[in-house]
Motif scaffolding. Structure first.
Motif, PDB file in Angstrom:
ATOM      1  N   TYR A  70       0.858  -1.191   0.000  1.00  0.00           N
ATOM      2  CA  TYR A  70       0.000   0.000   0.000  1.00  0.00           C
ATOM      3  C   TYR A  70       0.888   1.233   0.000  1.00  0.00           C
ATOM      4  O   TYR A  70       1.978   1.231   0.574  1.00  0.00           O
ATOM      5  CB  TYR A  70      -0.900   0.048   1.240  1.00  0.00           C
ATOM      6  CG  TYR A  70      -1.967  -1.003   1.292  1.00  0.00           C
ATOM      7  CD1 TYR A  70      -3.232  -0.772   0.752  1.00  0.00           C
ATOM      8  CD2 TYR A  70      -1.728  -2.233   1.909  1.00  0.00           C
ATOM      9  CE1 TYR A  70      -4.229  -1.736   0.826  1.00  0.00           C
ATOM     10  CE2 TYR A  70      -2.716  -3.209   1.979  1.00  0.00           C
ATOM     11  CZ  TYR A  70      -3.960  -2.951   1.436  1.00  0.00           C
ATOM     12  OH  TYR A  70      -4.946  -3.907   1.502  1.00  0.00           O
ATOM     13  N   GLY A  75      -2.075   3.450   8.146  1.00  0.00           N
ATOM     14  CA  GLY A  75      -0.990   2.584   7.687  1.00  0.00           C
ATOM     15  C   GLY A  75      -0.819   1.367   8.571  1.00  0.00           C
ATOM     16  O   GLY A  75      -0.574   0.261   8.087  1.00  0.00           O
ATOM     17  N   VAL A  95       3.844  -1.103   4.143  1.00  0.00           N
ATOM     18  CA  VAL A  95       2.995   0.035   3.778  1.00  0.00           C
ATOM     19  C   VAL A  95       3.885   1.269   3.812  1.00  0.00           C
ATOM     20  O   VAL A  95       4.609   1.481   4.791  1.00  0.00           O
ATOM     21  CB  VAL A  95       1.830   0.207   4.772  1.00  0.00           C
ATOM     22  CG1 VAL A  95       1.023   1.465   4.447  1.00  0.00           C
ATOM     23  CG2 VAL A  95       0.938  -1.021   4.775  1.00  0.00           C
TER      24      VAL A  95
END
Length: 375
Positions: free
Chosen positions: A125, A173, A186
Motif C-alpha cells: 500500500y 498505515g 505500507v
C-alpha cells in the motif's frame, strides 16, 4: 506491560529536503523588502517582522522556490507578472493559483521519485498525504506507472487535514500493515510545500506569524506488521475535536492561493483542554503520565511546544526533539511530525522500551495523539 501487543511498527522515516535552504533571518528580510516594494502602508507588519528577526526558535526553512534566496525581482520564479487563462495579467505580487500548483506538481513529482529512488520492491500500500497541493492525477500515480508497480501497490490519498494528518495516516498505515505478511510494507509519503502559499503582502498580524513559520518538507514512512530494531511501534490512536474553536485554524481556497488562518488563540484553546484529553487517552491504555518519557509534539510554532510543556509540566528533555526539528526546518505541516519520529528513532539516548506520546493539531480544531514505543 510486556504482554501488550502493538498494532504495527513504523520501521523507518526518510527525509526528502526541498532544494533551497534559507536562513530564517534572510527569509524574513525577503518578505520585508517585498512589502516595502509594494508601496502599501505596512508599518505595523514591518515592526512585527523586525521583532521576529531576533527570535532564534527557527534557524532555517526550506523551499522549492529559489525566489526567497535573492532580491532580483526580474528573476523570480513565482513572484512575477503572469497571464491568466482569461488572458488578463496579474501583477508580480499576486501569482495566480495555477502558477503555484505548477510548481507543486513539478516539485512533488521530483520528491516522490527521490523518496523511492533506491527502493526495488513495491509496497503493498502507498498513502499519499498533502494539504498544500491539488492535482489529479497526483504524483504517486505517476510514480507507480514509472516503476511498474501499478498492479502490485494499492494507492490511497489523504488530503487537506493540515498539520495533524500524519497521525491518522500512521494509524491507517498500521491497520493496513497488520493485515500483511511480515515481509510486506505500507509506505506513506507526506509532501507539504507551504512556501508556495506565502503571502508577503498580508498585514494581518496572525498572517505575518504564519509567513515566518511555514516551510517545505517531505517524508516517507515505511511500516510493517512486526517490530524491527529502533522502530517505533504504534499501540493506540486518539482523536477529538475541540468545541467552540473552529474559527481559530482553517485552510481555505482564495483566488490566488491556499490561505492559512492560524490564530494566536490556538495556544490558549489547546492549553485549556490538553490535560483532560491526555489523561483520558492514557487511562484508556492503562498508563499514567509518569510512564511517558518522550513527547513528539507537532511544533506548529514555538509557543505550541512551550505551552504543552507548561500545561503538562514536562521535564526539559521530554519534547526536545520537537524543538530541534522546528529550529532546523520550521513548520512543514504534516511532514513535520515524521521528522520528529525520525529523530526519536535514530537517537541512541532514546532507549528501547521508552513510551512516547505524539500530539498534533489542525483545523477543526482537531487534536490527535498516538502512543508509540521504541522497539
Amino acid at each position: 506491560s510486556s504482554t501488550r501487543k502493538s498494532i504495527a511498527s513504523l520501521h523507518k522515516v526518510h527525509s526528502i529536503e526541498a532544494p533551497h535552504r534559507i536562513k530564517q533571518q534572510d527569509g524574513i528580510l525577503w518578505i520585508m523588502k517585498a512589502l516595502q516594494r509594494s508601496g502599501t502602508d505596512a508599518a505595523r507588519a514591518l515592526n512585527l517582522y523586525e521583532r521576529l528577526l531576533g527570535n532564534d526558535n527557527i534557524a532555517y526553512r526550506n523551499s522549492v522556490l529559489s525566489d526567497y534566496t535573492h532580491h532580483n525581482w526580474d528573476e523570480m520564479q513565482l513572484f512575477k507578472p503572469s497571464v491568466r487563462d482569461d488572458k488578463s495579467t496579474t501583477p508580480w505580487w499576486a501569482p495566480p493559483l495555477q502558477d503555484r500548483m505548477k510548481f507543486f506538481v513539478e516539485s512533488a513529482n521530483s520528491m516522490a521519485r527521490e523518496a523511492f529512488a533506491s527502493e526495488t520492491k513495491a509496497p503493498a500500500y502507498l498513502i499519499d498525504i498533502s494539504c498544500t497541493g491539488y492535482r489529479a492525477p497526483y504524483p504517486l500515480q505517476g510514480l507507480l506507472l514509472d516503476r511498474g508497480w501499478q498492479d502490485q501497490t494499492r494507492l490511497l490519498k489523504i488530503g487537506h487535514m493540515g498539520c495533524y494528518a500524519s497521525v491518522p495516516s500512521l494509524h491507517m498505515g498500521a491497520q493496513l500493515a497488520r493485515t500483511l505478511p511480515a515481509d510486506q510494507t505500507v509506505s506513506l509519503l507526506s509532501t507539504e510545500l507551504c512556501s508556495l502559499h506565502l503571502d508577503p503582502f498580508a498585514l494581518d498580524l496572525d498572517q505575518v506569524v504564519s509567513n515566518v513559520l511555514f516551510a517545505d518538507g517531505c517524508a516517507r514512512m515505511d511500516m510493517g506488521s512486526e517490530p524491527k530494531a529502533d522502530s517505533l511501534d504504534l499501540y493506540a490512536h486518539y482523536e477529538a475535536i475541540v468545541p467552540d474553536s473552529a474559527q481559530y485554524m482553517s485552510w481555505d481556497l482564495r483566488d490566488g492561493r491556499f490561505h492559512m488562518t492560524l490564530s494566536r488563540k490556538v495556544v490558549t484553546q489547546l492549553g485549556r483542554v490538553i490535560g483532560h484529553h491526555l489523561n483520558e487517552f492514557l487511562q484508556r491504555e492503562s498508563l499514567s503520565q509518569k510512564d511517558i518519557t518522550r513527547f513528539a509534539i507537532h511544533p506548529g510554532g514555538p509557543r505550541i511546544v512551550e505551552s504543552m510543556e507548561e500545561e503538562l509540566k514536562l521535564h526539559p528533555e521530554a519534547a526536545q526533539h520537537s524543538k530541534d526539528v522546528l529550529r532546523k526546518y520550521g513548520n512543514m505541516s504534516s511532514a513535520t511530525l515524521p521528522h520528529v519520529w525520525k529523530s526519536l528513532s535514530e537517537d541512541p539516548t532514546v532507549k528501547a522500551g521508552e513510551w512516547i506520546i505524539s500530539m498534533a493539531f489542525g483545523p477543526g480544531l482537531t487534536l490527535t495523539m498516538n502512543l508509540l514505543r521504541k522497539s
